[in-house]
Design an enzyme around this catalytic site. Structure first.
Site, short mmCIF file in Angstrom:
data_model
loop_
_atom_site.label_atom_id
_atom_site.label_comp_id
_atom_site.label_asym_id
_atom_site.label_seq_id
_atom_site.Cartn_x
_atom_site.Cartn_y
_atom_site.Cartn_z
N GLN A 1 2.74 -3.61 -0.39
CA GLN A 1 1.96 -3.06 -1.49
C GLN A 1 2.83 -2.28 -2.46
OE1 GLN A 1 -0.12 0.83 0.20
NE2 GLN A 1 -0.27 -0.86 1.68
N HIS B 1 6.51 -1.87 -0.81
CA HIS B 1 6.81 -1.33 0.51
C HIS B 1 5.74 -1.73 1.51
CE1 HIS B 1 4.06 1.61 -1.31
NE2 HIS B 1 3.71 1.95 -0.08
N ARG C 1 -1.81 -5.11 -3.57
CA ARG C 1 -1.25 -5.73 -2.37
C ARG C 1 -0.53 -7.03 -2.69
NH1 ARG C 1 -6.11 -3.43 -1.18
NH2 ARG C 1 -6.04 -1.82 0.43
#
Length: 410
Positions: free
Chosen positions: A95, A263, A282
């Site tokens: 995300q 990340h 996402r």
């Protein structure tokens, strides 16, 4: 000051034991417990223990007393941070979070379209950005930011897969942010059948790499990728994970992630402090909504040299309170260690005044005294200190007390 009754968020990737053990409750819990929220986010505000009101409501009733004039003027009478204890038993989705301008524009755009805040397709739940700092309480594995492209080219070479040669060559020909954008976009927009074939091939290549060397430079990355393949077969997020830095934080170490940093947290328990937002774009490793065009607008593709956030002592010569140096206006996080025996650390510690504070106890138990008030804060508990309170002093109860302190920096 008042103890907070903090809501537990149940997500599939959470742990059935970690948060229960921290709070001294029986485990395993009936459902995976992923996050303990400490703050005033409208989606799930903490409640003031022993009362029927929420922290959000108390702030609204008298914002100056709760936040102070400085914070009220700067952050529109809102508590600008949200504190969490996060427990990841399985990987979270890959995300990124929007910048402040992107969040404001996206929130207004989706409101104009009439998209419900509860809709699955909703990207922006509020109009705020979400820079975040995560500090490990246990060994904590994460992927964050794009690895230097030259190193990723080397990883693809060591994997030795013929299927990945065109992608390796694409990045080798343009080893910069533009090359990373091109490769990431290519992978995330492939037909599902092509993604499945590449992910299967990646698994075989990782097994072969580990058979050659269990301690090589990319051995830990290969193990992470194999775990992702097992949990998310055929998911384009597994391919995106090839491009990211992989890191394991030791307890007490933290990383800061600014807007746009792609990340995913993989495993472990940590204290997380962020701007007061729940905006998430996402990119995979999830059954939830993935909006590829919006994600590509938000992600920062410049390579990130990932390293633990540096620490400094809160006071000259002091060692009891250490501050994580994150470049952000909404929050500052510090770690305080106290010792009731006085052998290793101080028995007590005064908290400087000025603005709202939340104190989260992560080990042992502390007593907070301010004016005529005295409040015991157990492990897993949180304490709200409004701006209008007198100076609060924390006192150790055990030999290994640990608390984290969230404030709004001057």
């Amino acid at each position: 000051m008042q103890l907070l009754d903090c809501p537990v968020r149940n997500y599939a990737w959470g742990s059935r034991t970690a948060l229960a053990e921290l709070r001294g409750q029986p485990g395993p819990s009936p459902h995976p417990e992923a996050e303990l929220w400490m703050g005033a986010h409208p989606a799930d505000p903490s409640r003031l223990a022993g009362s029927g009101s929420t922290l959000l409501g108390q702030i609204a009733e008298d914002p100056v007393a709760a936040l102070g004039q400085r914070v009220c003027e700067r952050f529109d009478k809102r508590l600008p941070f949200l504190m969490k204890i996060l427990a990841a038993e399985e990987p979270l989705s890959i995300q990124a979070h929007p910048s402040l301008q992107q969040a404001r524009e996206g929130f207004e755009r989706e409101n104009h379209r009439g998209i419900s805040l509860a809709a699955r397709s909703r990207n922006y739940k509020d109009d705020n950005h979400k820079p975040e700092l995560i500090v490990a309480l246990t060994p904590f594995s994460a992927m964050a930011g794009f690895r230097d492209p030259a190193s990723t080219v080397e990883l693809l070479e060591q994997l030795g897969s013929e299927r990945f040669v065109p992608y390796r060559d694409l990045l080798a020909a343009q080893p910069d942010g533009s090359g990373l954008r091109a490769l990431f976009t290519t992978w995330i927009t492939l037909p599902s059948s092509d993604v499945s074939e590449l992910v299967d091939d990646l698994a075989e290549s990782c097994v072969a790499l580990l058979a050659r060397s269990q301690r090589g430079r990319f051995a830990a990355v290969a193990r992470n990728l194999l775990q992702l393949v097992e949990r998310y077969p055929g998911d384009a997020g597994v391919l995106a994970a090839i491009l990211l830095n992989h890191i394991t934080l030791r307890p007490g170490e933290g990383i800061f992630l600014d807007a746009g940093n792609l990340h995913a947290y993989l495993h472990g328990v940590g204290v997380e402090l962020m701007a007061n937002s729940d905006n998430v774009l996402r990119g995979g490793l999830t059954p939830k909504h993935v909006d590829v065009p919006e994600l590509l607008r938000v992600v920062d593709f410049e390579p990130l040299e990932l390293a633990p956030v540096p620490l400094r002592n809160a006071e000259p010569g002091g060692t009891v309170e250490q501050v994580y140096q994150a470049p952000i206006d909404e929050f500052a996080l510090s770690r305080i260690e106290l010792d009731a025996t006085g052998l290793l650390h101080s028995v007590s510690h005064g908290l400087s005044r000025g603005g709202p504070q939340i104190i989260a106890c992560t080990r042992g138990e502390v007593i907070a005294r301010g004016g005529e008030q005295e409040v015991r804060v157990p492990a897993g508990g949180a304490l709200w200190i409004p701006d209008s309170d007198p100076e609060v002093i924390l006192h150790a109860v055990t030999a290994r007390d640990e608390v984290f302190r969230a404030v709004v920096p001057h």
